[in-house]
Design a protein around this motif. Structure first.
Motif, mmCIF file in Angstrom:
data_model
loop_
_atom_site.group_PDB
_atom_site.id
_atom_site.type_symbol
_atom_site.label_atom_id
_atom_site.label_comp_id
_atom_site.label_asym_id
_atom_site.label_seq_id
_atom_site.Cartn_x
_atom_site.Cartn_y
_atom_site.Cartn_z
ATOM 1 N N PHE A 64 0.755 -1.174 0.089
ATOM 2 C CA PHE A 64 -0.055 0.068 0.085
ATOM 3 C C PHE A 64 0.848 1.275 -0.249
ATOM 4 O O PHE A 64 1.981 1.452 0.345
ATOM 5 C CB PHE A 64 -0.802 0.214 1.351
ATOM 6 N N ARG A 65 0.322 2.308 -0.367
ATOM 7 C CA ARG A 65 0.702 3.819 -0.129
ATOM 8 C C ARG A 65 0.165 4.339 1.238
ATOM 9 O O ARG A 65 -0.938 4.250 1.059
ATOM 10 C CB ARG A 65 0.717 4.408 -1.466
ATOM 11 N N PRO A 66 1.151 4.977 2.230
ATOM 12 C CA PRO A 66 0.450 5.572 3.055
ATOM 13 C C PRO A 66 -0.673 6.544 2.687
ATOM 14 O O PRO A 66 -0.376 7.293 1.749
ATOM 15 C CB PRO A 66 1.427 6.150 3.722
ATOM 16 N N GLY A 67 -1.744 6.581 3.482
ATOM 17 C CA GLY A 67 -2.842 7.516 3.088
ATOM 18 C C GLY A 67 -3.969 6.984 2.258
ATOM 19 O O GLY A 67 -4.962 7.454 1.922
ATOM 20 N N GLU A 68 -3.574 5.739 1.515
ATOM 21 C CA GLU A 68 -4.500 5.179 0.922
ATOM 22 C C GLU A 68 -5.851 4.386 1.344
ATOM 23 O O GLU A 68 -5.604 3.923 2.698
ATOM 24 C CB GLU A 68 -4.146 4.128 -0.064
ATOM 25 N N ARG A 69 -6.859 4.265 0.809
ATOM 26 C CA ARG A 69 -7.968 3.639 1.472
ATOM 27 C C ARG A 69 -7.754 2.237 0.831
ATOM 28 O O ARG A 69 -7.988 2.303 -0.505
ATOM 29 C CB ARG A 69 -9.325 3.973 1.160
ATOM 30 N N VAL A 70 -7.403 1.293 1.657
ATOM 31 C CA VAL A 70 -7.244 -0.303 0.930
ATOM 32 C C VAL A 70 -8.472 -0.930 1.262
ATOM 33 O O VAL A 70 -8.935 -1.211 2.633
ATOM 34 C CB VAL A 70 -6.021 -0.746 1.512
ATOM 35 N N ARG A 71 -9.070 -1.515 0.260
ATOM 36 C CA ARG A 71 -10.175 -2.625 0.602
ATOM 37 C C ARG A 71 -9.550 -4.092 0.648
ATOM 38 O O ARG A 71 -8.875 -4.433 -0.026
ATOM 39 C CB ARG A 71 -11.193 -2.727 -0.710
ATOM 40 N N LEU A 72 -9.796 -4.484 1.808
ATOM 41 C CA LEU A 72 -9.427 -6.110 1.949
ATOM 42 C C LEU A 72 -10.595 -6.819 1.916
ATOM 43 O O LEU A 72 -11.596 -6.686 2.490
ATOM 44 C CB LEU A 72 -8.770 -6.309 3.376
ATOM 45 N N ARG A 73 -10.799 -7.754 0.862
ATOM 46 C CA ARG A 73 -11.943 -8.941 0.613
ATOM 47 C C ARG A 73 -11.622 -10.013 1.248
ATOM 48 O O ARG A 73 -10.676 -10.891 0.953
ATOM 49 C CB ARG A 73 -12.252 -8.814 -0.851
ATOM 50 N N MET A 74 -11.992 -10.291 2.366
ATOM 51 C CA MET A 74 -11.735 -11.316 3.285
ATOM 52 C C MET A 74 -12.731 -12.657 2.949
ATOM 53 O O MET A 74 -13.942 -12.353 3.126
ATOM 54 C CB MET A 74 -11.410 -10.992 4.674
ATOM 55 N N ILE A 75 -12.232 -13.713 2.886
ATOM 56 C CA ILE A 75 -13.124 -14.900 2.842
ATOM 57 C C ILE A 75 -12.513 -15.971 3.609
ATOM 58 O O ILE A 75 -11.173 -16.280 3.738
ATOM 59 C CB ILE A 75 -12.892 -15.346 1.260
ATOM 60 N N ASN A 76 -13.191 -16.720 4.186
ATOM 61 C CA ASN A 76 -12.968 -17.851 5.169
ATOM 62 C C ASN A 76 -13.221 -19.130 4.388
ATOM 63 O O ASN A 76 -14.215 -19.799 4.396
ATOM 64 C CB ASN A 76 -13.469 -17.972 6.336
ATOM 65 N N ALA A 77 -12.117 -19.522 3.579
ATOM 66 C CA ALA A 77 -12.428 -20.830 2.839
ATOM 67 C C ALA A 77 -11.716 -22.203 3.601
ATOM 68 O O ALA A 77 -11.434 -23.172 2.963
ATOM 69 C CB ALA A 77 -11.698 -20.751 1.398
ATOM 70 N N SER A 78 -11.757 -22.146 5.053
ATOM 71 C CA SER A 78 -11.214 -23.182 5.857
ATOM 72 C C SER A 78 -12.284 -24.108 5.612
ATOM 73 O O SER A 78 -13.244 -24.371 5.318
ATOM 74 C CB SER A 78 -11.248 -22.692 7.404
ATOM 75 N N ALA A 79 -11.524 -25.399 5.825
ATOM 76 C CA ALA A 79 -12.403 -26.529 5.952
ATOM 77 C C ALA A 79 -13.214 -26.936 7.414
ATOM 78 O O ALA A 79 -14.367 -27.157 7.437
ATOM 79 C CB ALA A 79 -11.591 -28.059 5.921
ATOM 80 N N MET A 80 -12.534 -26.197 8.462
ATOM 81 C CA MET A 80 -12.978 -26.351 9.926
ATOM 82 C C MET A 80 -12.542 -25.257 10.793
ATOM 83 O O MET A 80 -12.894 -25.394 11.919
ATOM 84 C CB MET A 80 -12.346 -27.663 10.514
ATOM 85 N N SER A 81 -11.885 -24.229 10.407
ATOM 86 C CA SER A 81 -11.399 -23.190 11.059
ATOM 87 C C SER A 81 -11.999 -21.773 11.253
ATOM 88 O O SER A 81 -11.929 -21.234 10.176
ATOM 89 C CB SER A 81 -9.881 -23.034 11.147
ATOM 90 N N ILE A 82 -12.697 -21.395 12.460
ATOM 91 C CA ILE A 82 -13.237 -20.286 12.553
ATOM 92 C C ILE A 82 -12.226 -19.149 12.844
ATOM 93 O O ILE A 82 -11.332 -19.724 13.610
ATOM 94 C CB ILE A 82 -14.477 -20.157 13.441
ATOM 95 N N MET A 83 -11.978 -18.250 12.283
ATOM 96 C CA MET A 83 -10.966 -17.216 12.480
ATOM 97 C C MET A 83 -11.132 -15.771 13.225
ATOM 98 O O MET A 83 -12.117 -15.362 13.115
ATOM 99 C CB MET A 83 -10.054 -16.735 11.151
ATOM 100 N N ASN A 84 -10.470 -15.438 14.113
ATOM 101 C CA ASN A 84 -10.596 -14.079 14.784
ATOM 102 C C ASN A 84 -9.487 -13.148 14.019
ATOM 103 O O ASN A 84 -8.283 -13.230 14.245
ATOM 104 C CB ASN A 84 -10.288 -14.021 16.311
ATOM 105 N N VAL A 85 -9.988 -12.137 13.501
ATOM 106 C CA VAL A 85 -9.098 -11.407 12.349
ATOM 107 C C VAL A 85 -8.949 -9.892 12.985
ATOM 108 O O VAL A 85 -9.863 -9.262 13.503
ATOM 109 C CB VAL A 85 -9.906 -11.226 11.144
#
Length: 578
Positions: free
Chosen positions: A257-278
């Motif tokens: 990233f460049r400092p000051g940018e608005r960065v969109r993170l498209r997060m997908i949990n494709a795990s088989a069994m794991s719930i994640m705390n992000v």
């Protein structure tokens, strides 16, 4: 198998031979040091797309195993589409067994949904099947196998659909973040071990000297349920390596990233069994989209992303420094780790794993109920009985607490007083000292499309027996020839999911979106997957507007294959055509 060493598990350094070997297996969007998704980056797009399912060696952490991939990469290539287009996928299966692709969260004709035995026969070895459908939505989604346990072996990838109209979310750069879990042990072997010993992977059992000792009464109660309060996840970091975009913690995937940018993170949990705390220490996140649907922006410091959910967040790093992106497993036996930085090679401090959470009476659906002097549940006050072999019978003798639930060997307990837990942040996140997303925080950006009140309510119980490793709806496993859940076309129904187990279950409905009942009438968040906490319930309203047979299941893969699966059948109203 040795217990996890917290101090060495996340020790980082320069990418070694294993990390370099990984790069060739990564699609461009997932390679470390990516500048973000751009038109110059190779991806699958257009109206005609070819996908080949095959077997590929996969290396992580210096070890190589066998993966099932699409177009030879893990994760699979990013598919980028546009709302309003038509698309055709020619999918060739080069495996020696049947395979399939399910388009998770996409609204399409049921015979294109990709569930063998429900919507189509599957794709035979060395055959090609063509999926064809119009793209009628926008957002962040994903695709994966619905055959056997192939998804656990790498058969998954992201989908981004750009809106036909200007996007209400403003951003300068975007990264796709795919969380997943990986084991060098074949998932069939994992399943076999869970059936033999459900706590096989739990290396965090309580002892009399582990923090506050359990009382004798508490031990009797937990022993009667064949569980321990540390049984948060069936499969843990004892066998899993947690990945971000196919990279293990030591390989440190980096998004620029460049400092000051608005960065969109498209997060997908494709795990088989794991719930994640992000979380991203030092960097707040603004949630703008859930399961592909825009929501009113809500600022948080952490969120729990269950298996099969997606969340889009905006981050605005203003400093010329690196930030660590953390995906900590729900039981805190391990974490996925990546970096956001202005330049490749930068790293930030990796926080240690936090103390693992433990289950409470609230997670048994017993919040506020009587306790005896030594902290054990007063079973007489609760109307419960301990059977001769020590198993707890929670009002199950006459089924009075759960109408419609079959009292089979697969039902270990019934939650006596389940609570609405849509306002809870998730197990272990109640007292972390910062803002954590809850379902009650989510407000749909646009008005809900169907303002009609529900015409009826359907109550479905999530049931299980941990000792036998049996999972089901209403006490009946799918293999027992259960009746489908039947709806008339365009019927408006309120569904109440009651979790009678002490595990968290992400429940996914194919072919539809539903609105979580969270107090924001008219703007309830629309989702296709909902996380149901133990001892709690979630209600959602949905319109059965897609005729056909649709899969409905827990998205914890082992739970689905152990029986927590059924079919939602939508048929035309009487007298109407198909």
């Amino acid at each position: 198998m040795q217990p996890i060493d917290r101090r060495t598990m996340l020790k980082t350094g320069a990418i070694g031979v294993a990390g370099l070997g990984l790069s060739s297996l990564m699609p461009a969007w997932a390679q470390t040091g990516t500048a973000g998704i751009g038109p110059e980056m190779p991806m699958l797009s257009g109206e005609d797309i070819a996908i080949e399912i095959g077997a590929t060696p996969f290396t992580v952490g210096g070890r190589t195993g066998h993966a099932i991939t699409m177009n030879g990469t893990l994760p699979a290539p990013l598919i980028r589409l546009r709302e309003g287009q038509n698309v055709r996928f020619a999918v060739t299966n080069t495996l020696d067994v049947d395979s399939s692709i399910h388009w998770h969260g996409l609204l399409l004709p049921f015979d294109m949904d990709g569930v063998p035995g429900v919507s189509f026969p599957g794709i035979r070895p060395r055959e090609t099947f063509t999926y064809e459908f119009p793209v009628i939505q926008a957002g962040t989604y994903w695709y994966h196998s619905h055959s056997g346990l192939q998804e656990a072996m790498g058969h998954y990838g992201p989908i981004v659909i750009d809106p036909a109209d200007p996007d209400p979310v403003r951003y300068d750069r975007e990264h796709v973040i795919v969380f997943s879990d990986w084991s060098f042990m074949h998932p069939h072997q994992i399943m076999e071990r869970l059936k033999q010993s459900p706590d096989y992977y739990n290396r965090q059992q309580n002892t009399l000297f582990d923090g506050r000792p359990m009382t004798a009464g508490e031990r009797a109660m937990w022993g009667g349920m064949r569980m321990m309060p540390s049984d948060i996840a069936d499969v843990t970091g004892a066998t899993y390596t947690y990945l971000i975009n196919g990279h293990g913690p030591q390989e440190n995937w980096t998004g620029l990233f460049r400092p000051g940018e608005r960065v969109r993170l498209r997060m997908i949990n494709a795990s088989a069994m794991s719930i994640m705390n992000v979380r991203i220490p030092g960097l707040a996140m603004t949630v703008v989209n859930a399961d592909g649907e825009n929501v009113r922006p809500v600022a948080v410091d952490e969120l729990q992303i269950s298996v099969a959910e997606t969340y889009d967040v905006i981050v605005t790093p203003t400093e010329d420094r690196a930030y660590t992106l953390v995906g900590e497993s729900i039981d805190r036996s391990g974490m996925a780790r990546a970096t956001l930085a202005p330049r490749l090679g930068m790293e930030a401090e990796v926080p240690p794993l936090r103390e693992r959470p433990t289950l409470t009476m609230r997670d048994m659906g017993m919040a506020g109920m009587a306790e005896s002097g030594d902290g054990a549940v007063d079973h007489a006050a609760m109307g419960h009985d301990m059977s001769g072999d020590g198993a707890m019978e929670h009002g199950m003798r006459d089924g009075s607490l759960a109408p419609g639930v079959a009292l089979t060997p697969g039902v270990e307990m019934i939650a006596p007083m389940p609570q609405d837990r849509t306002g809870d942040p998730g197990l272990g996140l109640g007292n972390v000292g910062h803002r954590v997303l809850t379902y009650t925080d989510l407000i749909a950006l646009d008005p809900n499309p169907d303002p009609r009140p529900p015409s009826r309510e359907l109550e479905i119980h999530l049931t299980g027996n941990m000792e036998r490793y049996m999972w089901s709806f209403d006490g009946r496993r799918f293999s027992e020839q259960v009746e489908p859940f039947r709806f008339a076309r365009d019927e408006r129904v309120r569904v109440k999911l009651v979790n009678d187990t002490m595990m968290t279950h992400p429940i996914h409905l194919h072919g539809h979106f539903f609105e979580i009942v969270n107090g924001h009438d008219g703007h309830q968040p629309r989702k296709h997957t909902v996380n149901v906490l133990p001892g709690g319930f979630v209600r959602f309203d949905f319109t059965a507007d897609a005729p056909g047979d649709w899969a409905f299941h827990c998205h914890l893969m082992m739970h689905m294959h152990a029986g927590m699966f059924n079919i939602v059948t939508v048929r035309p109203l009487e007298g109407e055509g198909a």
